[in-house]
Design a protein around this motif. Structure first.
Motif, PDB file in Angstrom:
ATOM      1  N   LEU A 185       0.841  -1.195   0.000  1.00 32.49           N
ATOM      2  CA  LEU A 185       0.000   0.000   0.000  1.00 32.49           C
ATOM      3  C   LEU A 185       0.872   1.240   0.000  1.00 32.49           C
ATOM      4  CD1 LEU A 185      -2.359  -1.212   2.874  1.00 32.49           C
ATOM      5  CD2 LEU A 185      -2.846  -1.331   0.433  1.00 32.49           C
ATOM      6  N   VAL A 186       0.541   2.198  -0.870  1.00 37.74           N
ATOM      7  CA  VAL A 186       1.308   3.440  -0.943  1.00 37.74           C
ATOM      8  C   VAL A 186       0.332   4.603  -1.007  1.00 37.74           C
ATOM      9  CG1 VAL A 186       2.998   4.784  -2.216  1.00 37.74           C
ATOM     10  CG2 VAL A 186       3.196   2.288  -2.154  1.00 37.74           C
ATOM     11  N   GLU A 187       0.337   5.442   0.044  1.00 40.50           N
ATOM     12  CA  GLU A 187      -0.578   6.577   0.104  1.00 40.50           C
ATOM     13  C   GLU A 187       0.007   7.808  -0.567  1.00 40.50           C
ATOM     14  OE1 GLU A 187      -0.913   4.759   4.371  1.00 40.50           O
ATOM     15  OE2 GLU A 187       0.673   5.236   2.932  1.00 40.50           O
ATOM     16  N   SER A 188      -0.889   8.692  -0.976  1.00 38.06           N
ATOM     17  CA  SER A 188      -0.503   9.999  -1.486  1.00 38.06           C
ATOM     18  C   SER A 188      -1.697  10.942  -1.350  1.00 38.06           C
ATOM     19  CB  SER A 188      -0.056   9.911  -2.946  1.00 38.06           C
ATOM     20  OG  SER A 188      -1.117   9.439  -3.759  1.00 38.06           O
ATOM     21  N   GLY A 189      -1.443  12.227  -1.536  1.00 36.72           N
ATOM     22  CA  GLY A 189      -2.539  13.184  -1.560  1.00 36.72           C
ATOM     23  C   GLY A 189      -2.699  14.036  -0.324  1.00 36.72           C
ATOM     24  N   GLY A 190      -1.903  13.807   0.693  1.00 29.11           N
ATOM     25  CA  GLY A 190      -2.000  14.643   1.881  1.00 29.11           C
ATOM     26  C   GLY A 190      -1.482  16.045   1.613  1.00 29.11           C
ATOM     27  N   GLY A 191      -1.683  16.918   2.579  1.00 30.17           N
ATOM     28  CA  GLY A 191      -1.208  18.294   2.434  1.00 30.17           C
ATOM     29  C   GLY A 191      -1.831  19.192   3.469  1.00 30.17           C
ATOM     30  N   SER A 192      -1.709  20.483   3.228  1.00 31.38           N
ATOM     31  CA  SER A 192      -2.256  21.487   4.133  1.00 31.38           C
ATOM     32  C   SER A 192      -3.428  22.180   3.468  1.00 31.38           C
ATOM     33  CB  SER A 192      -1.179  22.509   4.493  1.00 31.38           C
ATOM     34  OG  SER A 192      -0.110  21.904   5.178  1.00 31.38           O
ATOM     35  N   VAL A 193      -4.473  22.420   4.246  1.00 25.30           N
ATOM     36  CA  VAL A 193      -5.678  23.045   3.722  1.00 25.30           C
ATOM     37  C   VAL A 193      -6.325  23.854   4.841  1.00 25.30           C
ATOM     38  CG1 VAL A 193      -7.132  21.067   4.288  1.00 25.30           C
ATOM     39  CG2 VAL A 193      -7.805  22.582   2.416  1.00 25.30           C
ATOM     40  N   GLY A 205     -12.082  23.265   3.738  1.00 25.00           N
ATOM     41  CA  GLY A 205     -11.574  22.808   2.458  1.00 25.00           C
ATOM     42  C   GLY A 205     -11.711  21.302   2.274  1.00 25.00           C
ATOM     43  N   SER A 206     -11.184  20.837   1.142  1.00 22.25           N
ATOM     44  CA  SER A 206     -11.280  19.424   0.782  1.00 22.25           C
ATOM     45  C   SER A 206      -9.917  18.885   0.355  1.00 22.25           C
ATOM     46  CB  SER A 206     -12.266  19.231  -0.371  1.00 22.25           C
ATOM     47  OG  SER A 206     -13.566  19.635  -0.006  1.00 22.25           O
ATOM     48  N   LEU A 207      -9.746  17.588   0.543  1.00 23.73           N
ATOM     49  CA  LEU A 207      -8.586  16.862   0.047  1.00 23.73           C
ATOM     50  C   LEU A 207      -9.043  15.475  -0.359  1.00 23.73           C
ATOM     51  CD1 LEU A 207      -5.720  17.596   2.635  1.00 23.73           C
ATOM     52  CD2 LEU A 207      -5.760  18.306   0.232  1.00 23.73           C
ATOM     53  N   ARG A 208      -8.322  14.875  -1.302  1.00 26.08           N
ATOM     54  CA  ARG A 208      -8.568  13.487  -1.641  1.00 26.08           C
ATOM     55  C   ARG A 208      -7.275  12.704  -1.475  1.00 26.08           C
ATOM     56  NH1 ARG A 208     -10.484  10.659  -7.314  1.00 26.08           N
ATOM     57  NH2 ARG A 208      -8.335  11.183  -7.889  1.00 26.08           N
ATOM     58  N   LEU A 209      -7.344  11.698  -0.624  1.00 23.84           N
ATOM     59  CA  LEU A 209      -6.211  10.813  -0.423  1.00 23.84           C
ATOM     60  C   LEU A 209      -6.330   9.609  -1.348  1.00 23.84           C
ATOM     61  CD1 LEU A 209      -5.979  10.767   3.483  1.00 23.84           C
ATOM     62  CD2 LEU A 209      -5.015  12.421   1.856  1.00 23.84           C
ATOM     63  N   SER A 210      -5.180   9.123  -1.809  1.00 21.89           N
ATOM     64  CA  SER A 210      -5.143   7.938  -2.663  1.00 21.89           C
ATOM     65  C   SER A 210      -4.238   6.901  -2.035  1.00 21.89           C
ATOM     66  CB  SER A 210      -4.602   8.300  -4.054  1.00 21.89           C
ATOM     67  OG  SER A 210      -5.404   9.277  -4.682  1.00 21.89           O
ATOM     68  N   CYS A 211      -4.549   5.654  -2.302  1.00 25.70           N
ATOM     69  CA  CYS A 211      -3.741   4.543  -1.802  1.00 25.70           C
ATOM     70  C   CYS A 211      -3.618   3.520  -2.921  1.00 25.70           C
ATOM     71  CB  CYS A 211      -4.380   3.934  -0.572  1.00 25.70           C
ATOM     72  SG  CYS A 211      -3.555   2.443   0.038  1.00 25.70           S
ATOM     73  N   ALA A 212      -2.455   3.445  -3.514  1.00 24.24           N
ATOM     74  CA  ALA A 212      -2.200   2.456  -4.564  1.00 24.24           C
ATOM     75  C   ALA A 212      -1.992   1.102  -3.901  1.00 24.24           C
ATOM     76  CB  ALA A 212      -0.986   2.857  -5.380  1.00 24.24           C
ATOM     77  N   ALA A 213      -2.833   0.146  -4.268  1.00 24.00           N
ATOM     78  CA  ALA A 213      -2.831  -1.156  -3.601  1.00 24.00           C
ATOM     79  C   ALA A 213      -2.501  -2.264  -4.582  1.00 24.00           C
ATOM     80  CB  ALA A 213      -4.196  -1.416  -2.973  1.00 24.00           C
TER      81      ALA A 213
END
Length: 126
Positions: free
Chosen positions: A4-12, A16-24
């Protein structure tokens, strides 16, 4: 072996909105349970959202109605859409997958959440 590899975090900013992704990879589409957890400094790990192979979705009380979990089978990617973010949502977010077994009658058993990504930081400012 599930990876599993996450991405998409950050500061908001708050609201606001964010979308996190997890390549599985390495899991069985006919028998799985995947989830997003989060952990803020000094706090216990909290379950945020869960999705199973039978389509059942569950959410933590603090995120229900604001967060949406989904799995794109074609892209092998787990998502967490986070809307109306609050400063209290600030945490490290982890993608997780449960270990599973399938017997000779194709009955699926979900075990513990055994596989974890490295985490992605989400920071919400007021």
């Amino acid at each position: 072996q599930v990876q599993l590899v996450e991405s998409g975090g950050g500061s908001v900013q708050s609201g606001g909105s964010l979308r996190l992704s997890c390549a599985a990879s390495g899991f069985t589409y006919s028998c799985y349970s995947m989830a997003w957890f989060r952990q803020a400094p000094g706090q216990e790990r909290e379950g945020v959202a869960f999705i199973n192979h039978n389509g059942v979705l569950n959410y933590g009380d603090s995120t229900k109605g604001r967060f949406t979990i989904s799995l794109d089978n074609a892209e092998n990617t787990l998502y967490l859409q986070m809307n109306s973010l609050k400063p209290g949502d600030t945490a490290m977010y982890y993608c997780a997958a449960a270990a599973t077994t399938v017997d000779d009658r194709r009955r699926c058993t979900i075990l513990d959440y055994r596989y974890w990504g490295q985490g992605t930081q989400v920071t919400v400012s007021s």
